[in-house]
Design an enzyme around this catalytic site. Structure first.
Site, PDB file in Angstrom:
ATOM      1  CG  HIS A  47      -2.019   0.958   1.212  1.00  0.00           C
ATOM      2  ND1 HIS A  47      -3.243   0.683   1.770  1.00  0.00           N
ATOM      3  CD2 HIS A  47      -2.119   2.216   0.715  1.00  0.00           C
ATOM      4  CE1 HIS A  47      -4.046   1.723   1.610  1.00  0.00           C
ATOM      5  NE2 HIS A  47      -3.374   2.670   0.971  1.00  0.00           N
TER       6      HIS A  47
ATOM      7  CG  ASP B 162      -2.392   4.768   3.598  1.00  0.00           C
ATOM      8  OD1 ASP B 162      -2.307   5.076   2.389  1.00  0.00           O
ATOM      9  OD2 ASP B 162      -3.342   5.136   4.314  1.00  0.00           O
TER      10      ASP B 162
ATOM     11  CG  ASP C  52      -6.305   3.454  -0.386  1.00  0.00           C
ATOM     12  OD1 ASP C  52      -6.957   3.144   0.618  1.00  0.00           O
ATOM     13  OD2 ASP C  52      -5.336   4.237  -0.354  1.00  0.00           O
TER      14      ASP C  52
ATOM     15  CG  HIS D 247     -10.620   3.643   1.629  1.00  0.00           C
ATOM     16  ND1 HIS D 247      -9.477   4.378   1.853  1.00  0.00           N
ATOM     17  CD2 HIS D 247     -11.611   4.324   2.239  1.00  0.00           C
ATOM     18  CE1 HIS D 247      -9.768   5.452   2.565  1.00  0.00           C
ATOM     19  NE2 HIS D 247     -11.070   5.445   2.815  1.00  0.00           N
TER      20      HIS D 247
ATOM     21  CG  HIS E 290      -1.028   6.595  -1.749  1.00  0.00           C
ATOM     22  ND1 HIS E 290      -2.169   6.466  -2.520  1.00  0.00           N
ATOM     23  CD2 HIS E 290      -1.347   6.085  -0.531  1.00  0.00           C
ATOM     24  CE1 HIS E 290      -3.138   5.917  -1.797  1.00  0.00           C
ATOM     25  NE2 HIS E 290      -2.666   5.679  -0.581  1.00  0.00           N
ATOM     26  CG  LEU E 291       4.985   4.944  -5.763  1.00  0.00           C
ATOM     27  CD1 LEU E 291       5.578   3.983  -6.784  1.00  0.00           C
ATOM     28  CD2 LEU E 291       6.036   5.346  -4.736  1.00  0.00           C
TER      29      LEU E 291
ATOM     30  CG  HIS F  27      -0.375  15.025   1.034  1.00  0.00           C
ATOM     31  ND1 HIS F  27      -1.224  14.910  -0.037  1.00  0.00           N
ATOM     32  CD2 HIS F  27      -0.808  14.118   1.953  1.00  0.00           C
ATOM     33  CE1 HIS F  27      -2.133  13.974   0.209  1.00  0.00           C
ATOM     34  NE2 HIS F  27      -1.903  13.475   1.407  1.00  0.00           N
TER      35      HIS F  27
ATOM     36  CG  HIS G 136      -6.229   2.136   5.418  1.00  0.00           C
ATOM     37  ND1 HIS G 136      -7.590   1.969   5.386  1.00  0.00           N
ATOM     38  CD2 HIS G 136      -5.928   2.867   4.317  1.00  0.00           C
ATOM     39  CE1 HIS G 136      -8.088   2.582   4.327  1.00  0.00           C
ATOM     40  NE2 HIS G 136      -7.090   3.129   3.659  1.00  0.00           N
TER      41      HIS G 136
END
Length: 447
Positions: free
Chosen positions: A62, A309, A156, A183, A64-65, A313, A236
């Site tokens: 899990h 996860d 997700d 999710h 996020h790229l 940002h 999660h």
């Protein structure tokens, strides 16, 4: 000539010390300390690993790229560099990019970007529904048949809240051994929610996010998975009630797996009193009782894996008032330390258990267990992580390899240090620092 690495005195899975030799992409020797023999003609690098724990390379189900679309927050290259720094050799990249990874073309793009970067194996996660819109199924079969060979599907960031669509997705992925990663968030119960619903939310005046919003979806979906005979993975998981539902479902023989994030193993909703949006995350930080329940669930096997996860940002998206801030925090470079602090150093898990929840199980769930999450044994792929558990480090968000600094552990002392990471015998991290892949060019994510 490829480099041969000799790890002198390493402790595979925290057990007895051994010399471990890596050559030509595989483990070629596991010998008593001081007895490993290396040909004189080899390009040999010896690493003093006395007291260090050797684990199979970590696998994140899990991550996020952000690429394509939000390269200002993270790229495949920067995110996978952070993954290597954290001891990972494979990550599953979530679909909520722009454009959404809901077609064979987009997942292949992400997969090839991972190959070019060369830090870890990148396995794209395909969206369940078109554009994450929750209205019609995405090209699940085309993504499964693509060069990326997608086997994990998730919206997700959003819940597949329509039970008919969720049933159809579960039925569809059965044909190629896929899994739907849900999710769990009932949108009608969380509209406008900002943090966990409870004493703290009431006292500080932020809209509450009830535990039942997560638990109701998990309860529905385990029954749907049982009905259609398919695999379900719960993303999660964060509440004590969710742990009990998954425990009940497993006892009933339902094919369900679940993950917990590092931050839900250690942080509580009390941190929201600061109004620091660093601690704003989805699902929200819960109570101390929930933290204890997820630790117990991880220890007894109800929860199968730890997944980061990792949610990078930009400063603009997090350095603002709580209500306007984005949900999410980074986690790739601190995950192993948090698991050591909460589970190993407390005596609840061994290093062999860590290998199970951070490597073997996520590789099995993601259907990449022929190359990742393998035993530390002769003939196995040399995807490995060398950890110095006695070390202590102070987390510096600005100094991390990720492009974003929104870590909830900034300034905090955490145990353990990743000394080295090896991807098919090639060092991606040495002496705690990333080593740029000089020969990536399509090799970095090769299958």
């Amino acid at each position: 000539m490829t480099t041969t690495y000799v790890l002198r005195g390493a402790r595979p899975l925290g057990g007895d010390a051994a010399d471990v030799v890596l050559s030509d992409g595989v483990i070629t020797q596991v010998a008593a300390p001081g007895t490993a023999v290396v040909p004189e003609s080899a390009d040999v690098v010896e690493i003093a690993a006395d007291g260090h724990v050797l684990l199979p390379g970590l696998v994140d189900l899990h991550t996020h790229l952000r690429e394509p679309g939000r390269e200002d927050a993270e790229t495949v290259a920067s995110g996978t560099r952070a993954a290597a720094a954290g001891g990972f050799t494979a990550v599953h990249a979530m679909a909520n990019t722009s454009p959404v990874a809901d077609t064979a073309g987009v997942v292949e793009q992400v997969w090839r970007l991972g190959q070019e970067a060369g830090w870890v194996d990148v396995h794209p996660v395909g969206a369940v529904t078109v554009g994450l819109g929750g209205e019609r199924l995405a090209e699940l079969g085309a993504m499964a048949d693509s060069a990326a060979r997608v086997r994990v599907f998730s919206d997700d960031g959003k819940c597949v809240h329509d039970p008919i669509l969720m049933r159809r997705a579960l039925e569809y992925v059965k044909s190629f051994g896929g899994v739907v990663a849900q999710h769990a968030q009932e949108p009608r119960l969380t509209e406008g929610a900002q943090m966990n619903e409870g004493v703290v939310s009431a006292e500080i005046g932020l809209a509450g996010w009830p535990a039942v919003a997560e638990e109701a979806i998990i309860a529905r979906d385990v029954l749907l998975a049982e009905h259609v005979g398919s695999r379900l993975h719960v993303c999660h998981l964060s509440t004590a009630g969710s742990v009990e539902i998954v425990r009940w479902a497993k006892g009933r023989g339902i094919d369900v797996t679940a993950e917990v994030t590092p931050h839900h193993l250690i942080l509580t909703d009390e941190l929201a009193r600061s109004y620091d949006p660093t601690y704003k995350v989805n699902p929200p930080l819960r109570t101390a009782a929930d933290v204890e329940a997820v630790r117990a669930g991880l220890a007894d096997g109800t929860i199968d894996i730890v997944a980061t996860d990792h949610a990078p940002h930009t400063r603009e998206d997090k350095d603002c008032e709580w209500g306007a801030a984005a949900f999410g925090m980074t986690g790739l470079e601190t995950a192993l330390s948090v698991v050591q602090a909460t589970m190993v150093d407390t005596g609840r898990m061994t290093w062999a258990d860590v290998a199970r929840v951070l490597s073997a199980n996520p590789a099995r769930i993601g259907r990449i267990d022929t190359t990742q999450g393998r035993p530390v044994a002769v003939g196995e792929p040399a995807n490995l992580t060398l950890v110095e558990p006695a070390a202590t480090r102070t987390v510096d968000g600005a100094a991390q390899a990720t492009a974003s600094g929104n870590t909830p552990f900034a300034g905090r002392d955490l145990p353990g240090r990743v000394v080295a990471t090896f991807l098919r015998g090639r060092a991606t991290v040495l002496d705690g620092a990333p080593v740029a892949p000089v020969d990536a060019g399509g090799r970095g994510g090769a299958r």
